[in-house]
Design a protein around this motif. Structure first.
Motif, PDB file in Angstrom:
ATOM      1  N   GLU A 142       0.959  -1.215  -0.035  1.00  6.59           N
ATOM      2  CA  GLU A 142       0.048  -0.038   0.230  1.00  6.59           C
ATOM      3  C   GLU A 142       0.834   1.317  -0.070  1.00  6.59           C
ATOM      4  O   GLU A 142       1.949   1.173   0.398  1.00  6.59           O
ATOM      5  N   CYS A 143       0.273   2.282  -0.524  1.00  7.21           N
ATOM      6  CA  CYS A 143       0.951   3.466  -0.568  1.00  7.21           C
ATOM      7  C   CYS A 143       1.155   3.969   0.817  1.00  7.21           C
ATOM      8  O   CYS A 143       0.363   4.270   1.458  1.00  7.21           O
ATOM      9  N   ALA A 144       2.451   4.477   0.778  1.00  9.18           N
ATOM     10  CA  ALA A 144       2.883   4.954   2.066  1.00  9.18           C
ATOM     11  C   ALA A 144       2.187   6.524   2.455  1.00  9.18           C
ATOM     12  O   ALA A 144       2.263   6.824   3.565  1.00  9.18           O
ATOM     13  N   ARG A 145       1.559   7.019   1.505  1.00  4.59           N
ATOM     14  CA  ARG A 145       1.063   8.239   1.716  1.00  4.59           C
ATOM     15  C   ARG A 145      -0.577   8.174   1.928  1.00  4.59           C
ATOM     16  O   ARG A 145      -1.023   8.835   2.533  1.00  4.59           O
ATOM     17  N   CYS A 146      -0.816   7.680   0.801  1.00  4.96           N
ATOM     18  CA  CYS A 146      -2.409   7.710   0.946  1.00  4.96           C
ATOM     19  C   CYS A 146      -3.017   6.372   1.187  1.00  4.96           C
ATOM     20  O   CYS A 146      -4.262   5.969   1.019  1.00  4.96           O
TER      21      CYS A 146
ATOM     22  N   LEU B 293      11.166   1.767   1.141  1.00  4.93           N
ATOM     23  CA  LEU B 293      10.705   1.712   2.307  1.00  4.93           C
ATOM     24  C   LEU B 293       9.485   2.539   2.302  1.00  4.93           C
ATOM     25  O   LEU B 293       8.638   2.326   3.371  1.00  4.93           O
ATOM     26  N   SER B 294       9.290   3.266   1.363  1.00  4.76           N
ATOM     27  CA  SER B 294       8.190   4.088   1.390  1.00  4.76           C
ATOM     28  C   SER B 294       7.425   3.956  -0.098  1.00  4.76           C
ATOM     29  O   SER B 294       7.598   4.814  -0.971  1.00  4.76           O
ATOM     30  N   PRO B 295       6.835   2.922  -0.302  1.00  5.43           N
ATOM     31  CA  PRO B 295       6.223   2.671  -1.837  1.00  5.43           C
ATOM     32  C   PRO B 295       5.229   3.810  -1.884  1.00  5.43           C
ATOM     33  O   PRO B 295       4.259   4.125  -1.157  1.00  5.43           O
ATOM     34  N   LEU B 296       5.016   4.357  -3.065  1.00  2.69           N
ATOM     35  CA  LEU B 296       4.157   5.368  -3.431  1.00  2.69           C
ATOM     36  C   LEU B 296       3.471   4.857  -4.608  1.00  2.69           C
ATOM     37  O   LEU B 296       3.928   4.217  -5.669  1.00  2.69           O
TER      38      LEU B 296
END
Ligand SMILES: [Zn+2]
Ligand SMILES: [Zn+2]
Length: 214
Positions: free
Chosen positions: A105-109, A164-167
């Motif tokens: 899952e997206c690290a931001r949304c 580390l932070s998939p987007l």
């Protein structure tokens, strides 16, 4: 008496090996292996003469438990291996690449996302040390008889390559810190406080925290 002269022994070759296969520079052979041995390669066709090499492409099923946190390689997904095995004096040098799908899952949304990762592989697999020789330190990889198990090397390479932070996209705007709305959906004008969109006027009168509790 039957004289069964057996001048033509049954070919005992490895499946897929056609004699000419071990020539250096021969064309990569495609193989598709399913099951537990997906990452295990037979080194017999390669032989032990330093300088000899074989190219092999294979689609292997991803092992379990590869990934952590926000993103993983789905268990059983197709991993495309494109490898060169080269005999060297100490063992077999493997170079090449592995292409594996990722989901997470997206690290931001927090939207689900799928992507892929391609990792480079360069590993020396040594022949087992002779009895009496010093046991090698833990970092080394060894051939198991005639077989080379690429899975540990593949795992290590993938774990290092996991984002580390998939987007979901490079410019994913993420979520509104105030209300958790997905900013990609509500638009750049979304905001709280002073600059309330007129259409949201009535809602702005409400206690937002109560709304969120619902
Ligand atoms: Zn996103
Ligand atoms: Zn908001």
């Amino acid at each position: 008496m039957m004289s069964k002269e057996n001048g033509n022994p049954v070919a005992r070759g490895v499946p897929g090996a056609h004699g000419e296969g071990s020539e250096p520079g021969s064309k990569p052979r495609k193989s598709h292996v399913r099951g537990s041995g997906d990452f295990v390669f037979d080194m017999r066709p390669l032989g032990k003469r330093p300088g000899e090499f074989r190219d092999e492409r294979r689609t292997a099923l991803a092992p379990d438990g590869l990934g952590s946190g926000l993103v993983l390689v789905p268990s059983g997904a197709d991993v495309a291996l494109d490898l060169r095995f080269e005999a060297v004096s100490e063992g077999v040098l493997v170079t090449g690449s592995a292409l594996a799908p990722l989901s997470g899952e997206c690290a931001r949304c927090l939207d689900p996302l799928t992507t892929e990762t391609e990792v480079g592989i360069q590993e020396l697999y040594r022949y087992l040390p002779d009895p009496g020789e010093d046991e090698a330190d833990g970092e080394e990889r060894f051939l198991d008889g005639d077989h080379l198990d690429l899975e540990p090397a593949f795992r290590d390479a993938v774990v290092l390559a996991l984002p580390l932070s998939p987007l979901c996209s490079e410019d994913c705007p993420g979520l509104c810190a105030e209300c958790g709305a997905k900013l990609a959906d509500v638009g750049p004008d979304h905001g709280h406080g002073g600059k309330v969109d007129p259409r949201w006027g009535p809602l702005a009168q409400l206690d937002i925290h109560d709304r969120v509790e619902d």
